[in-house]
Design an enzyme around this catalytic site. Structure first.
Site, short mmCIF file in Angstrom:
data_model
loop_
_atom_site.label_atom_id
_atom_site.label_comp_id
_atom_site.label_asym_id
_atom_site.label_seq_id
_atom_site.Cartn_x
_atom_site.Cartn_y
_atom_site.Cartn_z
N LYS A 190 0.65 -1.01 0.15
CA LYS A 190 -0.02 -0.09 0.23
C LYS A 190 1.23 1.36 -0.01
O LYS A 190 0.39 2.17 -0.69
CB LYS A 190 -1.21 -0.13 1.41
N ARG B 98 -9.26 0.12 9.36
CA ARG B 98 -8.83 -1.25 10.09
C ARG B 98 -9.29 -2.03 10.46
O ARG B 98 -9.01 -3.02 10.82
CB ARG B 98 -7.54 -1.15 10.41
N ARG C 196 11.41 -6.82 5.28
CA ARG C 196 11.73 -5.29 5.67
C ARG C 196 12.64 -5.34 6.52
O ARG C 196 13.56 -4.08 6.62
CB ARG C 196 10.28 -4.98 5.58
N ARG D 133 11.40 -3.56 9.71
CA ARG D 133 11.41 -3.26 10.35
C ARG D 133 11.17 -3.33 12.17
O ARG D 133 10.42 -4.24 12.09
CB ARG D 133 9.70 -1.93 9.89
N ARG E 299 -0.09 -8.62 13.17
CA ARG E 299 -0.60 -8.57 12.44
C ARG E 299 -1.51 -8.77 11.72
O ARG E 299 -2.21 -8.59 10.87
CB ARG E 299 0.40 -7.40 12.41
P1 ADP Z 1 1.57 -2.46 8.35
O1 ADP Z 1 1.08 -2.30 6.78
O2 ADP Z 1 2.65 -3.16 8.00
O3 ADP Z 1 0.79 -3.35 9.33
P2 ADP Z 1 1.18 0.28 9.18
O4 ADP Z 1 2.27 0.70 9.09
O5 ADP Z 1 0.38 -0.23 8.63
O6 ADP Z 1 1.86 -0.84 8.37
O7 ADP Z 1 1.10 -0.06 10.95
C1 ADP Z 1 1.75 -0.32 11.95
C2 ADP Z 1 0.98 -0.28 13.29
O8 ADP Z 1 -0.16 0.91 13.42
C3 ADP Z 1 -0.05 -1.50 13.10
O9 ADP Z 1 0.21 -3.27 13.21
C4 ADP Z 1 -0.62 -0.93 14.25
O10 ADP Z 1 -0.69 -1.51 15.71
C5 ADP Z 1 -1.01 0.66 14.51
N1 ADP Z 1 -1.92 1.30 13.33
C6 ADP Z 1 -1.68 1.78 11.98
N2 ADP Z 1 -2.93 2.01 12.03
C7 ADP Z 1 -3.71 1.50 12.10
C8 ADP Z 1 -5.76 2.42 11.77
N3 ADP Z 1 -5.85 2.12 11.36
N4 ADP Z 1 -6.11 1.41 13.64
C9 ADP Z 1 -5.74 1.44 14.74
N5 ADP Z 1 -3.71 0.93 14.17
C10 ADP Z 1 -3.21 1.35 12.84
#
Ligand code: ADP
Length: 191
Positions: free
Chosen positions: A14, A89, A128, A130, A141
């Site tokens: 994404k 999400r 990756r 991170r 996740r």
């Molecule tokens: P990835 O796509 O690898 O999961 P993101 O950068 O989108 O990585 O998200 C990293 C973390 O941030 C998630 O595992 C969650 O803990 C938190 N997070 C991100 N977006 C949301 C959301 N919309 N609602 C709740 N938690 C979120």
């Protein structure tokens, strides 16, 4: 004008595809993950609240992320649209988003679902590296994605907003599929 959600599992690409859309369509990418990571890095109160959930691969609470999105959508650079990446999400977040966009009179044009299977996702995330990309957090996740985010596919399908694209292959190839899947009415900000 481009007002879309990119939906897909962690590691589905994404972020990568958003960057290309930003460059071509001139609207900002809004990533709750990026916003949260910067809050953590800046040690804000919000960041401190979010950190434990992020480290565990759980969702950060809805009031935090919905509040962040509400503030972000008020900024002028979203006038011609936005690409939402990593938000919503959960069904509650999707309903909250509907409410926010209704209030602003700026309905979503569409949702693009980038599909990648679990095996490939785990490989990508392990590569990756991170800080939240360790095996245990990755598994959690993915579980959280299946349980809480996957229901959005039907939610947006029922609204007639969803298009699915295969998220495997070359980056440019996937981007071409995404462009073909964009809703009618998608156009460069200046057009
Ligand atoms: P990835 O796509 O690898 O999961 P993101 O950068 O989108 O990585 O998200 C990293 C973390 O941030 C998630 O595992 C969650 O803990 C938190 N997070 C991100 N977006 C949301 C959301 N919309 N609602 C709740 N938690 C979120």
């Amino acid at each position: 004008m481009l007002k879309i959600v990119l939906l897909g599992a962690p590691g589905s690409g994404k972020g990568t595809q958003s960057e290309k859309l930003v460059a071509e369509f001139g609207v900002p990418q809004i990533s709750t993950g990026d916003l949260l990571r910067s809050a953590v890095a800046n040690q804000t109160e919000l960041g401190q609240k979010a950190k434990a959930a992020m480290d565990a691969g759980e969702l950060v609470s809805d009031d935090i992320v919905v509040g962040m999105i509400r503030e972000r959508l008020k900024q002028d650079d979203t006038e011609n649209g936005f690409i939402l990446d990593g938000f919503p999400r959960s069904l509650d977040q999707a309903k909250a988003l509907d409410g926010l966009l209704d209030d602003m009179n700026r309905p979503l044009q569409g949702v693009v679902h980038i599909k990648v299977d679990n095996e490939e996702i785990v490989q990508r995330l392990m590569a990756r590296g991170r800080s939240d990309d360790n095996e245990e957090t990755i598994r959690n996740r993915l579980k959280v994605y299946q349980e809480q985010t996957q229901p959005l596919v039907k939610f947006y399908e029922d609204k007639g907003l969803l298009t699915a694209v295969a998220g495997v292959g070359e980056i440019d190839e996937i981007y071409a599929r995404i462009k073909a899947a964009l809703p009618a009415g998608a156009a460069f900000a200046g057009d």
